[in-house]
Motif scaffolding. Sequence first.
Motif, PDB file in Angstrom:
ATOM      1  N   CYS A   1      10.873 -12.530 -15.499  1.00 31.25           N
ATOM      2  CA  CYS A   1      12.323 -12.400 -15.349  1.00 31.25           C
ATOM      3  C   CYS A   1      12.962 -13.563 -14.580  1.00 31.25           C
ATOM      4  N   HIS A   2      12.200 -14.199 -13.671  1.00 29.61           N
ATOM      5  CA  HIS A   2      12.733 -15.310 -12.869  1.00 29.61           C
ATOM      6  C   HIS A   2      11.714 -16.458 -12.834  1.00 29.61           C
TER       7      HIS A   2
ATOM      8  N   SER B   1      12.620  -3.838 -15.771  1.00 32.77           N
ATOM      9  CA  SER B   1      13.222  -5.170 -15.756  1.00 32.77           C
ATOM     10  C   SER B   1      12.524  -6.105 -16.737  1.00 32.77           C
TER      11      SER B   1
ATOM     12  N   THR C   1      14.205  -7.932 -20.069  1.00 28.59           N
ATOM     13  CA  THR C   1      14.125  -9.385 -20.271  1.00 28.59           C
ATOM     14  C   THR C   1      13.460  -9.718 -21.597  1.00 28.59           C
TER      15      THR C   1
ATOM     16  N   ARG D   1      15.714  -9.437 -24.576  1.00 28.23           N
ATOM     17  CA  ARG D   1      16.708 -10.515 -24.697  1.00 28.23           C
ATOM     18  C   ARG D   1      16.097 -11.819 -25.181  1.00 28.23           C
TER      19      ARG D   1
END
Length: 319
Positions: free
Chosen positions: A125-126, A218, A222, A225
């Motif tokens: 996610c990051h 989460s 992600t 997407r």
Amino acid sequence: MGGNQTQTQFILLGITDSPRVQMPLFVLFLLIYIVTLVGNVGIITLVRVSPSLHTPMYFFLTHFAFVDICYSTVVSPRMLADLLSEDKTISFADCMMQSQSFTHFAVVECHLLAMMAYDRHVAICHPLLYVTIISSRVCWQLVASSYLFAFLSAIICTWCTFGGSFCGPNRIDHFFCDVVPVLRLMCSDTHSSEMVIFAFVTINVVGTSIIILLSYISIIRTMLRMCSAQKRAKAFHTCASHLTAVALLYGSAFFMYLQPPSSHRSLDKVASILYAVLNPMLNPFIYSLRNKEVKGALVKCRRRFFNHWQQRSVVSSRT
């Protein structure tokens, strides 16, 4: 601790009292224990010798393998000895230490699974902030805090389990000194002890499972997407082995501990064998067979060993 008990020893009834079944079970569980040691030591060694695996995820995995070795060793050798021996007595102090050690390592494993889920959450996610958030210092702090918190939890749970009066039967209907079967033997009121133990199980098991659940919610958002199906497949493969390990451990733990002790039946032993004996053996296979990075590192190590052996053979033949 437990200064008012009259019992000085307990008797572990074990898995079965049938002599015909005990020897086959001894052979089976001995093989499982050997595979557990070899598999988890192999994971630790592979991570240490493979530069490609020197990442936070595999740092957590080495501790996960170490904990699997520890809490399997707390249970299996005693269980194997009892399968061959007619004398199944265990002293009060040894029973208390076995219970505390097992609780400690089991809690550490729950926290490590939560850390590994958070690590995957940050990586997927990051990704641009991954190196900053999951630094080497943070990894050591997380692992050290999990060992410390697990130790404190184990001390309190052990005090609640063995701190009462044991003045009646001393036969533990189990193959190791687990919390639930020991509580059944307590003469004094166990309600307050059960509530404290239930609270700590909730904090450790339910708390870490919530962290895992939120991390994967989460991650799934992600992944949905992502435009590329290949990226989604890669993200899924990085999480598949961890999800399998989570399902095995938490499924058996929820069944065993998150119900009143009075409702437990013979299936307790089956659940205990699953999380205390089989899970530590299966985890190395889960992380090696379902993980491309581990399989790749294993292939490289094999090639390196083969090339080294071949070079030594050539040198020895020339001399």
